[in-house]
Design an enzyme around this catalytic site. Structure first.
Site, PDB file in Angstrom:
ATOM      1  N   GLU A  33       0.828  -1.212   0.000  1.00  0.00           N
ATOM      2  CA  GLU A  33       0.000   0.000   0.000  1.00  0.00           C
ATOM      3  C   GLU A  33       0.863   1.264   0.000  1.00  0.00           C
ATOM      4  OE1 GLU A  33      -3.407   2.047   2.902  1.00  0.00           O
ATOM      5  OE2 GLU A  33      -1.992   0.558   3.683  1.00  0.00           O
ATOM      6  N   LYS A  83      -9.484   2.888  -3.188  1.00  0.00           N
ATOM      7  CA  LYS A  83     -10.017   2.382  -1.926  1.00  0.00           C
ATOM      8  C   LYS A  83     -11.427   2.908  -1.703  1.00  0.00           C
ATOM      9  CE  LYS A  83      -8.592   1.638   2.878  1.00  0.00           C
ATOM     10  NZ  LYS A  83      -7.567   1.960   3.895  1.00  0.00           N
ATOM     11  N   CYS A 109      -5.479  -2.264   2.550  1.00  0.00           N
ATOM     12  CA  CYS A 109      -5.351  -2.157   3.998  1.00  0.00           C
ATOM     13  C   CYS A 109      -6.527  -2.831   4.697  1.00  0.00           C
ATOM     14  CB  CYS A 109      -5.204  -0.692   4.401  1.00  0.00           C
ATOM     15  SG  CYS A 109      -4.745  -0.445   6.126  1.00  0.00           S
TER      16      CYS A 109
END
Length: 530
Positions: free
Chosen positions: A286, A351, A404
């Site tokens: 990430e 995301k 994440c």
């Protein structure tokens, strides 16, 4: 046992609160990295007995009658979440000069808030409370319902769900493919609480029989699923996972960005180890790219030069949109980008589920007035994507990428096998150091693999990076705080027309059955009393 239960039931004041707190803290031993599930056979009987004694002095109104149960559940939750999530505060020590003041709010404030969920669970259980096994059924349903609510209320934070304690190893993870985590929460709390029946022996044989039957089915199904022959496949994808182990103090430091980027390129260019094949896919963690590509187009050229023909790089990066015209806001996305051997971005996903106060500020204008800004994720606030789509890999393989802590949400990560053959998780757990946090996060990836019946590729900046097979088994992994690579050929099953996992129905069915059973026993007890 009867004498012990009696003493616990009669506790009051600070002694009752302390025991509830300690019982909750003990239950954390069932979570990673400890995986001592037997601790829950101590915690939950204590909670049952505490709730047996959670009654108000008569006469009392509705709220006052339920307050002792709420307080008991709240203290149990505070012990559980404080012992299980204390490491969250470590993120604020990365830039201690700026954010150390907020450490108590993170390390203590978050458990304080999450404890309200377990206070609610205790109240819900107490409303259905009856003698014998009825109260065990009520407690299991109430905690199952509460853990489900924890997946989405206030943006959701289903970290360390209670059902994980019943899944410490792959053999014991397989049931989640049938009942889901929500179902496992219900069944685990029931089994863990059954020893409370030893004190009064009401429905003891029935309770023990059900608990033994559930445990046997849990182990038996796991053994059958994990040992049954798997249909062979000739289709594989050769993967390299890069773990650069970059210090967070350097991550956004403009003076060392070129060195950080060079480290990633060097690891990507390394020759495969003996017996390993040249990777088709290279995976970076990430936000591993230390700058914006539109500001450094030469970085894309360097990536293209580092890749061999046919190779694809998937990298965590910050993506910028907007600002092209006067007055247009600039938006930043926490993204995974696919880069071809020509140095071109061929696809990207952003995301969807952002971390409050880490990647964005809820009620930003109001928070700015009191001086509260983003705490940990980087030098900018992120925007959330509206949707996601599978990314194309070599040979027509499709991958669903989650960034994440998106991986901790079961329904967000429930993919359709007809459109996805591999799950990718990129993360940066360096914020939390070598604490239980990264191990607990990795466990979430294992459970997602089993739920979906698909392999998971995980790249983490400082660990734990690894490859998990569809049964939750770790095929290979890199330890915490090491720099290195994993080269592995990952089997890819042929796409099927199978719909998304059917546990999304079964988990609610289990909660419904337990609620009806607990409610029925409660009603029967009232009728007998009258």
């Amino acid at each position: 046992m009867t004498r012990l239960a009696g003493r616990i039931i009669l506790l009051w004041g600070w002694k009752r609160a302390l025991l509830a707190f300690v019982a909750g803290a003990i239950a954390v031993l069932g979570q990673a990295p400890y995986d001592f599930f037997a601790a829950c056979f101590v915690s939950f009987p204590i909670l049952v007995w505490l709730l047996d004694g959670a009654v108000a002095d008569a006469p009392a109104g509705f709220v006052r009658r339920l307050w002792p149960a709420f307080a008991t559940g709240w203290w149990f939750g505070f012990g559980y979440f404080l012992a299980g999530l204390w490491w969250i505060g470590g993120a604020l020590l990365v830039e201690a000069d700026s954010y150390a003041w907020a450490l108590p709010f993170a390390a203590i404030g978050i458990p304080l808030i999450l404890s309200f969920f377990y206070g609610f669970a205790a109240v819900a259980a107490r409303l259905l409370w009856s003698d014998g096994i009825g109260r065990i059924l009520a407690l299991a349903f109430a905690f199952g319902l509460t853990e489900w609510l924890r997946t989405f209320l206030f943006t959701g934070f289903p970290w360390n769900p209670l059902g994980f304690a019943a899944m410490p190893v792959p053999l014991l993870m397989q049931s989640v493919s049938v009942v889901g985590v929500a179902g496992m929460n219900v069944l685990a709390v029931f089994v863990f609480s059954v020893p409370a029946l030893l004190a009064d022996r009401r429905n003891l044989k029935l309770g023990l029989s059900l608990a033994v039957a559930l445990a046997a089915a849990h182990v038996g199904y796991g053994y059958w699923r994990i040992t049954r022959p798997v249909a062979p496949t000739d289709k594989t994808i050769n993967v390299r996972i890069v773990q650069p182990n970059i210090d967070l103090t350097e991550k956004w430091d403009g003076r060392v960005r070129d060195r950080v980027f060079a480290t990633l390129l060097d690891l990507s260019r390394e020759a495969p180890k003996a017996g390993a094949r040249k990777p088709d896919l290279i995976l970076w963690p990430e936000t591993s790219v230390p700058f914006l590509f539109n500001e450094r187009p030469d970085a894309l050229v360097a990536i293209g030069d580092a890749l061999d023909d046919g190779q694809l790089l998937m990298a965590g990066a910050v993506r910028e949109e907007g600002g092209a015209t006067a007055g247009e806001d600039v938006r930043y996305y926490n993204s995974v980008v696919s880069i071809s051997d020509k140095g071109e971005i061929v696809d990207a996903i952003d995301k969807v589920h952002l971390v409050p106060f880490g990647e964005y500020i809820p009620f930003a204008d109001l928070m700015a007035r009191i001086g509260l800004t983003q705490l940990v994720a980087g030098p900018m606030n992120f925007a959330a994507a509206a949707s996601r789509h599978p990314l194309s890999l070599t040979g027509g393989v499709k991958a669903s990428a989650f960034i994440c802590y998106e991986i901790i949400f079961p329904r967000l990560t429930a993919v359709d096998a007809a459109s996805t053959q591999i799950i990718v998780n990129v993360t940066n757990d360096a914020w939390f150091g070598d604490t239980p946090g990264p191990y607990q996060h990795f466990r979430q990836s294992q459970i997602r693999a089993v739920e979906n019946g698909l392999p998971v590729l995980r790249a983490a900046n400082t660990g734990i990076s690894g490859i998990v097979d569809p049964f939750g088994r770790v095929v290979d992994a890199l330890a915490m705080n090491v720099r290195g690579i994993i080269d592995l050929s990952v089997p890819v099953a042929a796409p099927t027309a199978t719909a998304a996992p059917f546990w999304r129905v079964n988990d609610f069915l289990i909660m419904f059955v337990f609620a009806v059973a607990a409610g029925g026993l409660k009603l029967r007890q009232r009728l007998r009393a009258n």
